[in-house]
Design a protein around this motif. Structure first.
Motif: not given
Length: 820
Positions: A502-519
């Motif tokens: 699954k795709l994951y995104v971090s905007s703070d260098s890996g401290h926290t991650w978003y789980d985009p609502d994508l398949p």
């Protein structure tokens, strides 16, 4: 050195077409199997026992069920409303049915596309796309007449030096090289010095001076040009390895020649401009040039001064790039190695190096060490570090997960092997390997530390996931010009799950991650406008759409292409500097033999509409709210606010506007040699590490840490009284034995006479195994070569990263001591 290069090629992640030149999008029409064909056995035909071992090793049924529960958790996403603004896109029908396409970004808002059937009699088509500012679109022109020969699309290379205007490509016959010095507008044609070379892996353009080219033939002849291929100089014959590297007086070639079966191999350094060369070592087995360091594994000598190929030691020079007559080497202070152990240089930076040490007991893991600024004294950084090694009668292959995050200083991600079940666990460091921790899963999941965490798919997953029908998996992506952003595939759970990426995104260098609502599934991705825009497109067949984010990955909006339902994405191409507002989703339209290449050009300026002004920006401190200082200070960036819908003007700078220094604490310290981290505030002595392992050879004394801590190299924290006590050292006297012996040599146990006889009995069986693996290798390499088109690399190597390296078999990872 393996005598079976084909096996090594196909079983090494690096040499099966998975690692292509950066900034290139390599596309292919292949890998479009019908659903009834999409089975593991039809994609890669492996010996059943080997395949079963791999699947069993990485497919734990219990953790799989658990991970599925974590992956299906829903999260509330912030609104992505953009006042009903429409993102403009334009489909470019190339009317091209060529087997392979290579697309590269050159200069600013210019791309080149080369299409070819990969055969000497096939056709080659060249397109040049450029922004027409008056129209606000990319316009493509057919420049096929510029190249009058069939070329290898894979061999297309672009200079890494501003303004990135130099491009080269090699003909299918290997006899010609086509060169452009003005973004592909005009082309010159030159003759290559030999046709006996790999146009993809054995022709290298310098990362520091694009006029410098290097070719090593399969027969071992080394050629160098300082005129971009117009004239060539034959450097040497019987060359085993060669690399380009810097000195303080220009670029040099470092190369090692074969001096005989029992003799030591000399290592040379040659000035490309003057052609002057000198011997800098006479007993080199392998070497690697990287940043400030030149590592060599040197053959040990016996009492009669003869080189012993069964015994080696590791040395480093940190002054090789100073143009002095003598290059000084220091013996690397790592644990003594024996049997089938080796060193693997994982990465280097300006103030240190990471080296993996394989202890010979576990074919999947070892210990990771990090050095001081000299590159010679190492401390234990991480245990159970994933480094898969598979031995065969005629060679071996290896793969690891070590990844440097380019968007932030001092951040690396890798994988450890869990004791007991062998599961893989991702770890991240924010201080150059001083400490490591698990990745925090997105808040939208019910996965919580310490028992559950986020695990990223890296190189090992690229190797194993094709067995799960995920052959298009991308490595994580980060870039210096988009601070803090990381895009990656992964899973959540106790260990890494290979079945549902699954795709994951971090905007703070890996401290926290978003789980985009994508398949779930694999995606191609890219970054634009210095992080303002993130673009992703599914790798699934017949999916004519993409998603984009305008707020650093916090939410995504879907964009449908004007297409039939038979568009299949092959990759995304965005400016490798992440400065452009244009992006391209490239793929094929249609089904079967009638499909054609198509480009969906997207203009994000139509979405963002206006340039940002002062009120659209906010000062953002890296790792803000995390209580973390990276290497002693925090950088402050000027980033667009989440609610601002605008693009960065030409005057914008992605670099920090200021930095704030921090007082030294335990995060600024790492364990010294002979110690390991037992808790956040304690380094414990490692048993059975003798003083001879830390006493520099030929000296009477050495410095030993009192507490076991030392300051991380490059750390700029402000010392406090407490931190000074923690890094204090005392002088110890070396014993006569320690002074004489220094570091133990790397030894390899020789086979007994009986063993040789038994080995002879198995030679036929080994040949049969090799033949079977060769067949698998051919199928796998062919598939990887023809499906690796969607491996998109957006970042050019920084200038301090030296590049091209060739070994005897053009295999960069075929060394028992220094694997790259």
């Amino acid at each position: 050195m393996s005598t079976f290069p084909l096996l090594l090629c196909c079983l090494s992640i690096v040499n099966c077409g998975l690692i292509l030149p950066k900034d290139e999008l390599h596309l292919n029409r292949g890998n479009r199997l019908e659903k009834s064909q999409r089975s593991t056995s039809n994609i890669f035909e492996l010996p059943s026992s080997f395949k079963h071992k791999l699947l069993k090793e990485h497919h734990n049924a219990v953790s799989q069920k658990t991970n599925i529960l974590y992956s299906l958790q829903k999260r509330d996403v912030s609104t992505c409303a953009l006042d009903n603004r429409e993102l403009e896109s334009d489909a470019v029908e190339l009317k091209e049915t060529a087997e392979a396409v290579q697309a590269v970004w050159v200069g600013k808002d210019i791309i080149l596309i080369v299409a070819s059937d990969k055969s000497e009699t096939g056709h080659t088509t060249l397109w040049r796309g450029e922004v027409r500012k008056s129209l606000g679109i990319f316009q493509f022109t057919d420049d096929t007449r510029s190249i009058k020969a069939t070329v290898y699309p894979d061999s297309l290379q672009v200079s890494s030096v501003e303004p990135h205007d130099t491009v080269i490509v090699v003909s299918y016959s290997h006899h010609l090289i086509f060169v452009s010095r003005n973004y592909g507008v005009n082309w010159d044609q030159y003759t290559t010095p030999t046709t006996d070379f790999d146009p993809v892996g054995s022709l290298y353009m310098s990362k520091q001076d694009p006029r410098h080219l290097m070719i090593k033939s399969r027969g071992g002849d080394l050629f160098v040009s300082d005129t971009l291929g117009e004239h060539w100089n034959h450097v040497a014959a019987q060359v085993l390895m060669a690399e380009l590297g810097r000195t303080d007086q220009g670029e040099h070639v470092y190369f090692m020649t074969q001096a005989g079966i029992s003799a030591s191999n000399p290592l040379y350094r040659m000035d490309i401009s003057s052609r002057n060369k000198d011997v800098i070592d006479r007993s080199t087995y392998r070497f690697r040039v990287d940043n400030r360091y030149l590592f060599i594994s040197r053959k040990n000598t016996t009492n009669n001064k003869q080189a012993d190929s069964q015994s080696r030691r590791l040395y480093v020079s940190s002054n090789y790039y100073t143009h002095s007559e003598k290059v000084g080497f220091t013996e690397v202070q790592l644990p003594s190695l024996k049997n089938q152990q080796f060193y693997a240089v994982m990465a280097t930076h300006e103030t240190g190096a990471f080296i993996h040490v394989y202890d010979g007991t576990d074919s999947t893991a070892g210990n990771l060490y990090v050095s001081d600024s000299s590159g010679s004294k190492f401390g234990l950084s991480l245990t159970d570090h994933l480094f898969k090694v598979q031995e065969y009668p005629l060679g071996h292959y290896s793969v690891h997960d070590f990844y440097e995050v380019k968007s932030t200083r001092g951040v690396y991600i890798t994988t450890t092997v869990k004791k007991g079940d062998g599961g893989h666990v991702s770890k991240i460091t924010f201080n150059n390997g001083g400490t490591w921790q698990k990745l925090k899963a997105p808040d939208s999941t019910n996965c919580h530390l310490p028992d559950c965490s986020l695990h990223l798919h890296l190189r090992y997953s690229q190797y194993i996931l094709p067995f799960y029908n995920y052959s298009s998996l991308k490595m994580p992506f980060s870039i210096e010009t988009a601070p803090g952003i990381i895009l990656a595939h992964g899973s959540v759970g106790p260990i890494r799950n290979n079945s549902f990426p699954k795709l994951y995104v971090s905007s703070d260098s890996g401290h926290t991650w978003y789980d985009p609502d994508l398949p779930a599934g694999t995606y191609s991705y890219g970054i634009g406008d210095y992080g303002n825009i993130i673009t992703v497109a599914p790798d699934s067949e017949n999916v004519p759409y993409m998603w984009f984010s305008h707020n650093r990955g916090k939410c995504f909006t879907k964009k449908q292409f004007d297409s039939t339902t038979h568009f299949t994405t092959r990759g995304i191409l965005i400016d490798p500097s992440a400065a452009s507002l244009f992006g391209f989703v490239m793929g094929v339209e249609g089904m079967g033999s009638t499909d054609e290449w198509r480009i969906n050009a997207v203009n994000f300026q139509s979405l963002l509409q206006r340039p940002c002004v002062a009120d659209d920006y906010a000062l953002v401190t890296e790792h803000e709210g995390m209580g973390v200082c990276i290497l002693g200070y925090q950088s402050v960036y000027n980033l667009t606010k989440e609610e601002s819908v605008c693009y960065n003007p030409a005057s914008y700078s992605y670099k920090p506007v200021k930095s704030n220094k921090c007082n030294c604490d335990y995060s600024d310290l790492e364990c010294d040699y002979g110690f390991k981290r037992s808790s956040a505030d304690k380094c414990s002595k490692i048993p059975n590490v003798g003083l001879s392992d830390v006493c520099p050879p030929g000296t009477d004394t050495y410095q030993q840490s009192v507490s076991g801590f030392r300051l991380i190299p490059g750390d700029q924290c402000v010392p406090t009284d407490d931190s000074k006590k923690l890094v204090a050292t005392v002088t110890k006297q070396c014993t006569s034995h320690e002074k004489q012996s220094g570091i133990h040599p790397v030894t390899f146990s020789s086979m007994s006479t009986a063993g040789k006889i038994v080995g002879g009995i198995f030679i036929v069986l080994a040949a049969l195994v090799a033949a079977g693996l060769t067949l698998f290798c051919w199928l796998k390499c062919k598939s990887r070569t023809y499906t690796s088109h969607d491996k998109v690399y957006y970042q050019r190597l920084p200038l301090h990263e030296t590049g091209g390296r060739f070994s005897a078999n053009d295999d960069t990872s075929s060394d028992e001591d220094i694997l790259t």
